[in-house]
Design a protein around this motif. Structure first.
Motif, PDB file in Angstrom:
ATOM      1  N   SER A   5       0.812  -1.223   0.000  1.00  0.00           N
ATOM      2  CA  SER A   5       0.000   0.000   0.000  1.00  0.00           C
ATOM      3  C   SER A   5       0.841   1.267   0.000  1.00  0.00           C
ATOM      4  O   SER A   5       0.355   2.328  -0.365  1.00  0.00           O
ATOM      5  N   PHE A   9       1.043   3.527  -7.251  1.00  0.00           N
ATOM      6  CA  PHE A   9      -0.073   2.728  -7.760  1.00  0.00           C
ATOM      7  C   PHE A   9       0.371   1.688  -8.776  1.00  0.00           C
ATOM      8  O   PHE A   9      -0.008   0.522  -8.695  1.00  0.00           O
ATOM      9  N   ALA A  12       2.198  -1.219  -7.133  1.00  0.00           N
ATOM     10  CA  ALA A  12       1.259  -2.008  -6.329  1.00  0.00           C
ATOM     11  C   ALA A  12       0.376  -2.862  -7.237  1.00  0.00           C
ATOM     12  O   ALA A  12       0.155  -4.046  -6.974  1.00  0.00           O
ATOM     13  N   PHE A  13      -0.108  -2.275  -8.319  1.00  0.00           N
ATOM     14  CA  PHE A  13      -0.955  -2.993  -9.271  1.00  0.00           C
ATOM     15  C   PHE A  13      -0.207  -4.182  -9.862  1.00  0.00           C
ATOM     16  O   PHE A  13      -0.721  -5.303  -9.896  1.00  0.00           O
ATOM     17  N   SER A 111      -5.763  -2.856  -5.684  1.00  0.00           N
ATOM     18  CA  SER A 111      -4.797  -1.757  -5.650  1.00  0.00           C
ATOM     19  C   SER A 111      -5.479  -0.398  -5.494  1.00  0.00           C
ATOM     20  O   SER A 111      -4.815   0.599  -5.259  1.00  0.00           O
ATOM     21  N   THR A 112      -6.788  -0.369  -5.603  1.00  0.00           N
ATOM     22  CA  THR A 112      -7.524   0.883  -5.404  1.00  0.00           C
ATOM     23  C   THR A 112      -8.371   0.780  -4.138  1.00  0.00           C
ATOM     24  O   THR A 112      -7.929   1.118  -3.063  1.00  0.00           O
TER      25      THR A 112
END
Length: 130
Positions: A5, A9, A12-13, A111-112
């Protein structure tokens, strides 16, 4: 999950995509192995005949190839669907595109929204134990 986290982004994705892709494909190949003479424990045999596996088989039979990516948006059926795909010898030329779509959906979701949820739970925990 805390480490993931804190990443940008995109990273992480990609990390989440790789993790779920490895897990889903391992489950598919376990299903193939179970069908092709792999020795099953009594516990594993019970799981193959249990309600989750039966639900996964019905979903696969009803939705066919669409069941694989849709399973990534559910809780509790994803593993059974991937195992069932291997166990029923779904051809790789169909399984791989379907699992890639499912893994992309899962990675995007986690990831969101998933990371926001984990952060909120962590903040709440810190408030409680604080």
């Amino acid at each position: 999950m805390d480490w993931i986290s804190q990443q940008p982004f995109a990273l992480a994705f990609v990390l989440l995509f790789v993790i779920v892709m490895l897990r889903a494909n391992a489950t598919y190949w376990l299903g193939r192995g179970a069908l092709n003479g792999g020795r099953l424990s009594k516990k594993m045999a019970r799981h193959l005949e249990g309600p989750t596996m039966l639900r996964a088989q019905r979903l696969s039979a009803r939705l066919g190839i669409v069941a694989v990516p849709l399973s990534f948006l559910t809780i509790g059926v994803q593993t059974a669907i991937n195992f069932s795909a291997g166990f029923t010898l779904m051809p790789l030329r169909r399984y791989l595109p379907a699992v890639i779509v499912g893994c992309l959906l899962w990675a995007l979701l986690y990831s969101t929204v998933g990371m926001v949820g984990f952060a909120a739970i962590g903040a709440l925990w810190n408030q409680i134990t604080g």
